[in-house]
Design an enzyme around this catalytic site. Structure first.
Site, mmCIF file in Angstrom:
data_model
loop_
_atom_site.group_PDB
_atom_site.id
_atom_site.type_symbol
_atom_site.label_atom_id
_atom_site.label_comp_id
_atom_site.label_asym_id
_atom_site.label_seq_id
_atom_site.Cartn_x
_atom_site.Cartn_y
_atom_site.Cartn_z
ATOM 1 N N GLU A 83 0.843 -1.194 0.000
ATOM 2 C CA GLU A 83 0.000 0.000 0.000
ATOM 3 C C GLU A 83 0.882 1.250 0.000
ATOM 4 O O GLU A 83 0.430 2.334 0.329
ATOM 5 C CB GLU A 83 -0.969 -0.001 1.181
ATOM 6 C CG GLU A 83 -0.357 -0.139 2.554
ATOM 7 C CD GLU A 83 -1.414 -0.089 3.648
ATOM 8 O OE1 GLU A 83 -1.966 1.012 3.887
ATOM 9 O OE2 GLU A 83 -1.689 -1.131 4.265
ATOM 10 N N CYS A 115 -3.411 -3.700 4.287
ATOM 11 C CA CYS A 115 -2.436 -4.676 4.785
ATOM 12 C C CYS A 115 -2.678 -6.090 4.259
ATOM 13 O O CYS A 115 -1.882 -6.999 4.535
ATOM 14 C CB CYS A 115 -2.449 -4.697 6.314
ATOM 15 S SG CYS A 115 -1.984 -3.125 7.053
ATOM 16 N N THR A 158 3.306 3.714 16.120
ATOM 17 C CA THR A 158 2.909 2.485 15.411
ATOM 18 C C THR A 158 3.395 2.511 13.966
ATOM 19 O O THR A 158 2.835 1.840 13.103
ATOM 20 C CB THR A 158 1.381 2.285 15.446
ATOM 21 O OG1 THR A 158 0.737 3.347 14.728
ATOM 22 C CG2 THR A 158 0.881 2.249 16.872
ATOM 23 N N SER A 208 -11.049 0.858 13.964
ATOM 24 C CA SER A 208 -10.233 -0.114 13.249
ATOM 25 C C SER A 208 -10.044 -1.386 14.068
ATOM 26 O O SER A 208 -10.060 -2.503 13.520
ATOM 27 C CB SER A 208 -8.869 0.487 12.891
ATOM 28 O OG SER A 208 -8.152 -0.362 12.020
ATOM 29 N N HIS A 240 -1.938 -10.761 11.972
ATOM 30 C CA HIS A 240 -1.503 -9.468 11.454
ATOM 31 C C HIS A 240 -1.192 -8.570 12.651
ATOM 32 O O HIS A 240 -2.000 -8.439 13.567
ATOM 33 C CB HIS A 240 -2.607 -8.852 10.591
ATOM 34 C CG HIS A 240 -2.356 -7.417 10.259
ATOM 35 N ND1 HIS A 240 -1.216 -7.003 9.612
ATOM 36 C CD2 HIS A 240 -3.078 -6.296 10.505
ATOM 37 C CE1 HIS A 240 -1.258 -5.688 9.459
ATOM 38 N NE2 HIS A 240 -2.375 -5.236 10.000
ATOM 39 N N LYS A 249 -5.135 -8.970 21.717
ATOM 40 C CA LYS A 249 -6.586 -8.787 21.631
ATOM 41 C C LYS A 249 -7.197 -9.803 20.674
ATOM 42 O O LYS A 249 -8.269 -10.362 20.938
ATOM 43 C CB LYS A 249 -6.904 -7.363 21.153
ATOM 44 C CG LYS A 249 -6.483 -6.266 22.103
ATOM 45 C CD LYS A 249 -6.767 -4.886 21.504
ATOM 46 C CE LYS A 249 -6.290 -3.770 22.422
ATOM 47 N NZ LYS A 249 -6.533 -2.427 21.829
ATOM 48 N N ASN A 285 5.324 -1.603 12.564
ATOM 49 C CA ASN A 285 4.263 -1.872 11.601
ATOM 50 C C ASN A 285 4.824 -1.846 10.184
ATOM 51 O O ASN A 285 5.410 -0.853 9.755
ATOM 52 C CB ASN A 285 3.157 -0.831 11.753
ATOM 53 C CG ASN A 285 1.897 -1.198 11.008
ATOM 54 O OD1 ASN A 285 1.824 -2.216 10.340
ATOM 55 N ND2 ASN A 285 0.888 -0.356 11.136
ATOM 56 N N SER A 318 -7.416 -3.248 6.171
ATOM 57 C CA SER A 318 -8.452 -2.251 6.412
ATOM 58 C C SER A 318 -9.253 -2.009 5.147
ATOM 59 O O SER A 318 -8.779 -2.185 4.035
ATOM 60 C CB SER A 318 -7.820 -0.944 6.895
ATOM 61 O OG SER A 318 -7.275 -1.100 8.184
#
Length: 399
Positions: A83, A115, A158, A208, A240, A249, A285, A318
């Site tokens: 991207e 991504c 990030t 997000s 990811h 999470k 990232n 995303s």
């Protein structure tokens, strides 16, 4: 007997410089634990002006060919997921065709979906081989990106940059996929985007995270529906990783879908996910490359313990799209991973001060440097590929 298709070799391309996030926290007046523990990241790779997405991809691709002793003539398909495109029309893969010395018969193109672009390329390569179109040849899939956000913004820690190149073929020596048994999920959302006029991304952070977890649940439930009673339970998981805490999470949410409590889910995190975060935590990232940095980290640190075992992978882009898929680490993968020296590119890096990092970012926001007319055409040797600038015809020059 079903065809075995997967990743035969993997290699990294990383910038020369990085910032220690404790240094960035001090400069921004933020408690170090907010970055270290809150995000789960230690270092952030910083791409210099001569380290664009093409240069990072080229260094990863050339290394993948070299360490795996793969001849460029054996590559019949080259797909680059990114991207961080350098041109609206000419794909990064076209530059790679020349920089990696690929044959004229090699099909090349670029894939984009935030991504997810690298995974889109990988799935395409798997199908290309499974269909018989490969005719015995291998594919090369490269994920390359530079994550940029505004200085002093909430998203600044990030950031990151890097590339992962993978050789995909029949009878792979690292990971054989469960072909045709993937879980997919797609939805039209605005959780992250980068306008055509901007180098820096725009992210709706909390939304997000919600989109990521919803996509994980949708893709995972479909993957579960394709499993049989004879399938072995996976022993490791790669996610990811826009930042390390996101994988925690994700793992918690997935395990709760399986019926575990939050405490039980968290208890399994370190053993099932921990080793996959070691390399991402040193790079930050890398958008399309993030999942495959996790996979590279897992194979580098734990291949000996998980040979002949199943692992799962979750890819999120995303916008949004996601894929949950799985594979088996093949017998002999540990010895082969040692030969590949996966983490070696990280040994030749320089720790930047925050002031040096800000100067690099300042140069990055300027127009691409001009390549002097009449200068001899650069010659590629065994060293690091760099972006040199654009010539009078707006052509990008590498050497």
């Amino acid at each position: 007997m079903s065809l075995s298709i997967g990743i035969d070799a993997i290699a990294l391309g990383v910038p020369r410089g990085y910032v220690q996030l404790t240094d960035l926290a001090e400069a921004r007046g933020v408690p170090p634990e907010k970055y270290r523990d809150g995000l789960g990241v230690e270092q952030m790779a910083v791409a210099a002006a001569d380290e664009d997405a093409v240069a990072l991809a080229a260094n990863a691709a050339r290394r993948a060919l070299s360490v795996s002793r793969t001849k460029p003539a054996d590559i019949g398909l080259c797909i680059v997921g990114t991207e961080t495109a350098v041109d609206h029309s000419k794909p990064v893969a076209a530059f790679l065709h020349g920089l990696a010395g690929l044959p004229p018969s090699c099909r090349v193109f670029e894939t984009k979906h935030a991504c997810f672009g690298g995974t889109a390329g990988l799935l395409n390569a798997i199908d290309w081989i499974a269909s018989g179109s490969a005719r015995g040849r291998a594919a090369m899939v490269i994920c390359t990106d530079i994550a940029r956000y505004q200085l002093r913004s909430a998203a600044e820690p990030t950031q990151g940059a890097g590339a992962v190149a993978m050789i995909v073929r029949e009878s792979p020596r690292l990971l054989a996929f469960d072909v045709g048994r993937n879980g997919s999920y797609s939805r039209d959302v605005h959780d992250f985007w980068r306008p055509l006029h901007a180098k820096e991304g725009i992210v709706d952070g909390h939304f997000s995270v919600d989109c990521y977890l919803a996509a994980l649940e949708g893709a995972y439930r479909e993957w579960l529906s394709l499993q049989t009673a004879k399938d072995e339970a996976p022993v490791r998981a790669c996610y990811h990783v826009p930042y390390g805490k996101m994988s925690r999470k994700a793992h918690r949410h997935r395990k709760q879908i399986d019926g575990l409590t939050k405490e039980q889910a968290d208890a399994s995190f370190e053993s099932e996910v921990g080793s996959s975060l070691i390399l991402p935590n040193k790079i930050g990232n890398a958008y399309t490359a993030s999942l495959y940095l996790s996979l590279a980290s897992l194979l580098h640190h734990e291949a000996t313990d998980i040979e002949r075992k199943r692992i799962t992978l979750f890819s999120y882009g995303s916008g949004c799209v996601a894929e949950f898929f799985s594979g088996r680490v093949v017998e002999g993968a540990a010895a082969w991973a040692r030969e590949l020296r996966i983490d070696e590119p990280l040994n030749d890096r320089t720790r930047l001060t925050v002031e040096q990092y800000e100067r690099v970012r300042g140069l990055d926001t300027q127009a691409d440097p001009r390549f002097p007319d009449g200068q001899p055409k650069p010659v590629l040797n065994g060293g690091r590929v760099k972006f040199l600038g654009v010539d009078s015809g707006e052509r990008r020059v590498y050497g």
